[in-house]
Enzyme design. Sequence first.
Site, PDB file in Angstrom:
ATOM      1  N   GLU A  10       0.820  -1.204   0.000  1.00  0.00           N
ATOM      2  CA  GLU A  10       0.000   0.000   0.000  1.00  0.00           C
ATOM      3  C   GLU A  10       0.859   1.261   0.000  1.00  0.00           C
ATOM      4  O   GLU A  10       0.364   2.357  -0.263  1.00  0.00           O
ATOM      5  CB  GLU A  10      -0.975  -0.016   1.182  1.00  0.00           C
ATOM      6  N   HIS A 311      -3.610  -2.710   3.037  1.00  0.00           N
ATOM      7  CA  HIS A 311      -2.897  -2.175   4.193  1.00  0.00           C
ATOM      8  C   HIS A 311      -2.502  -3.302   5.140  1.00  0.00           C
ATOM      9  O   HIS A 311      -1.351  -3.402   5.599  1.00  0.00           O
ATOM     10  CB  HIS A 311      -3.811  -1.171   4.900  1.00  0.00           C
TER      11      HIS A 311
END
Length: 344
Positions: A10, A311
Amino acid sequence: MLEIDGAFGEGGGQVLRSSVALAMITGQPFRIFNIRGGRSKPGLMRQHLAGLNAAATICQAKTRGLELRSREVTFQPGSVTAGDYTFKIGSAGSVCLVLQTILPALLTAKDVSRVAIEGGTHVPFAPTYEFLDQVYFPVLESMGARIDRKLVRPGFMPAGGGRIEVEIHPVLELDPLELVDRGTLSQIEITAAVSGIPVIVAEREIEAVREVLDQQVSPEMIESQVVQLPRQFGPGNAVHTKVESASGLAMFTGLGQRGVRAETVGKRLGKVVRRYLSSSAPVGPHLADQLLLPLAMAGKGKFVTRKPSEHTATNMKVIETFLPLQFRTRELEDEDVQIEVVGL
């Protein structure tokens, strides 16, 4: 020395924060390049710099590249030292993210540490103080940690000025965590806080959240309250929805923004909560990401959450880089996923 690509996955600040926390715990030095390479404004922002400086102070690290907008940092940790610390971000950068960077290492220290951090306590893209106080810390305490804490004053965007104080007691080792079943829903609490903003804004937000949740939850299970903070802390507005169940606890947050109607803030928040309620997973998406490092420190455990975000997947890979363990994921029904840590 470990080499970490900050643009991996991410490509945000979590790669940096996790790397620093893990270096402090393991004693492994690292070099990170392409810091926040996945963001429109890459490099160190004031919040990230504050976290690095705090970590370096606590473990007497040798560093290079600690300056605003730097895209490469070298971090060579020394011994973690308990003590009394005060860190000032100098902006509305998140005090909660700075705390989460240094907390794991201070849990391994030889004595009690007292830490004060000044900056933003209720800011976008970061957990709020209430989330730490009512969700994250209680889970850590169930694993054997003891963290006394206090919100001295809130800090909103853009002014900041908030302050939290925590007392972190060392623990020899964290107990394994197992959160695999949410159990029966017991209560939903909606709390809307305003500072320097009319109370009617908070009331409208609560009503908007209720309208969304009433389609799925009996109104009798929903409690709500408005909190009017002193005017000097504002202007600022935050609405939290806490979901309590037999063996699960989750919290979701909406932050008021200039030009965004209270009803919009409330409906957006209500839809996020409704998505969580449509699953049987006990762990919400934000808590899932933040539980990975404590789970790794315990060396054993598992929890069920919704399909992990990029994430979360990135954070798992960073942790596996520093520690001799592996995260295993197993798909369950309705997009739920079990995440388990196992030693290699």
